[in-house]
Design a protein around this motif. Structure first.
Motif, short mmCIF file in Angstrom:
data_model
loop_
_atom_site.label_atom_id
_atom_site.label_comp_id
_atom_site.label_asym_id
_atom_site.label_seq_id
_atom_site.Cartn_x
_atom_site.Cartn_y
_atom_site.Cartn_z
N THR A 1 0.67 1.89 -0.30
CA THR A 1 2.00 2.38 -0.67
C THR A 1 2.35 3.51 0.28
OG1 THR A 1 3.40 3.23 -2.45
CG2 THR A 1 1.12 3.95 -2.45
N THR A 2 3.59 3.51 0.75
CA THR A 2 4.03 4.48 1.74
C THR A 2 5.41 5.00 1.36
OG1 THR A 2 2.87 3.24 3.44
CG2 THR A 2 4.48 4.82 4.20
N PRO A 3 5.62 6.31 1.35
CA PRO A 3 6.98 6.82 1.10
C PRO A 3 7.86 6.57 2.33
CG PRO A 3 5.49 8.64 1.51
CD PRO A 3 4.66 7.40 1.49
N LYS A 4 9.09 6.21 2.09
CA LYS A 4 10.03 5.90 3.18
C LYS A 4 11.37 6.58 2.91
CE LYS A 4 7.64 2.31 4.99
NZ LYS A 4 7.49 1.82 6.30
N ILE A 5 12.22 6.57 3.94
CA ILE A 5 13.61 6.98 3.79
C ILE A 5 14.48 5.82 4.29
CG2 ILE A 5 13.16 9.45 4.01
CD1 ILE A 5 14.19 9.27 6.88
N THR B 1 20.42 7.87 3.31
CA THR B 1 21.08 7.52 2.05
C THR B 1 20.12 7.38 0.88
OG1 THR B 1 20.98 5.19 2.67
CG2 THR B 1 23.02 6.36 3.18
N ALA B 2 18.83 7.27 1.13
CA ALA B 2 17.86 7.17 0.03
C ALA B 2 16.54 7.77 0.48
CB ALA B 2 17.65 5.73 -0.38
N TYR B 3 16.00 8.67 -0.36
CA TYR B 3 14.67 9.21 -0.10
C TYR B 3 14.16 9.84 -1.37
CZ TYR B 3 16.21 14.10 0.05
OH TYR B 3 16.71 15.32 -0.28
N PRO B 4 12.90 9.90 -1.64
CA PRO B 4 11.98 8.93 -1.07
C PRO B 4 12.03 7.64 -1.89
CG PRO B 4 10.77 10.39 -2.51
CD PRO B 4 12.21 10.84 -2.53
N PHE B 5 11.71 6.55 -1.28
CA PHE B 5 11.42 5.33 -2.01
C PHE B 5 10.12 4.81 -1.42
CE2 PHE B 5 13.83 3.65 1.54
CZ PHE B 5 13.20 2.48 1.85
N PHE B 6 9.48 3.88 -2.08
CA PHE B 6 8.15 3.47 -1.69
C PHE B 6 8.12 2.02 -1.25
CE2 PHE B 6 7.57 7.13 -4.35
CZ PHE B 6 6.58 7.84 -3.68
N SER B 7 7.42 1.77 -0.16
CA SER B 7 7.16 0.43 0.32
C SER B 7 5.72 0.10 -0.07
CB SER B 7 7.33 0.39 1.84
OG SER B 7 7.03 -0.88 2.34
N GLU B 8 5.52 -1.07 -0.69
CA GLU B 8 4.20 -1.41 -1.22
C GLU B 8 3.73 -2.77 -0.72
OE1 GLU B 8 4.72 -1.37 -5.42
OE2 GLU B 8 4.76 0.81 -5.52
N CYS B 9 2.41 -2.94 -0.69
CA CYS B 9 1.81 -4.21 -0.32
C CYS B 9 0.51 -4.34 -1.13
CB CYS B 9 1.50 -4.26 1.16
SG CYS B 9 0.55 -5.69 1.68
N THR B 10 0.31 -5.50 -1.77
CA THR B 10 -0.95 -5.83 -2.43
C THR B 10 -1.30 -7.24 -1.99
OG1 THR B 10 -0.33 -4.50 -4.35
CG2 THR B 10 -2.10 -6.07 -4.64
#
Length: 86
Positions: A33-37, A68-77
């Motif tokens: 999981t990584t925080p993104k903007i 326009t958006a922060y933070p949101f999370f990008s995830e991978c499982t």
């Protein structure tokens, strides 16, 4: 057709803040999981309403770039390493 949308735009994020995100990862799997903007570029145009109830394009006034958006999370499982990582 008529539609409306809005965005809160900023040109920087806050430093010194801590964010966290929890994901459930099954056994023998990988999880990231990584925080993104989110960045967007808007075109600013100038229009004029005419007497005949139509619109006249007067020109482009330039562009506006912002976050326009922060933070949101990008995830991978996944069962194997996620490539590329989010």
């Amino acid at each position: 057709m008529e539609t409306k949308t809005s965005f809160d735009i900023t040109n920087s994020t806050t430093s010194g803040k801590t964010v966290s995100n929890t994901i459930n990862v099954p056994g023998k799997s990988y999880g990231y999981t990584t925080p993104k903007i989110e960045r967007r570029r808007f075109t600013v145009e100038k229009w004029q309403d005419t007497a005949g109830c139509s619109a006249r394009f007067l020109g482009s006034m330039g562009t506006l770039s912002g976050i326009t958006a922060y933070p949101f999370f990008s995830e991978c499982t996944a069962r194997s390493a996620c490539t590329p990582k989010p």
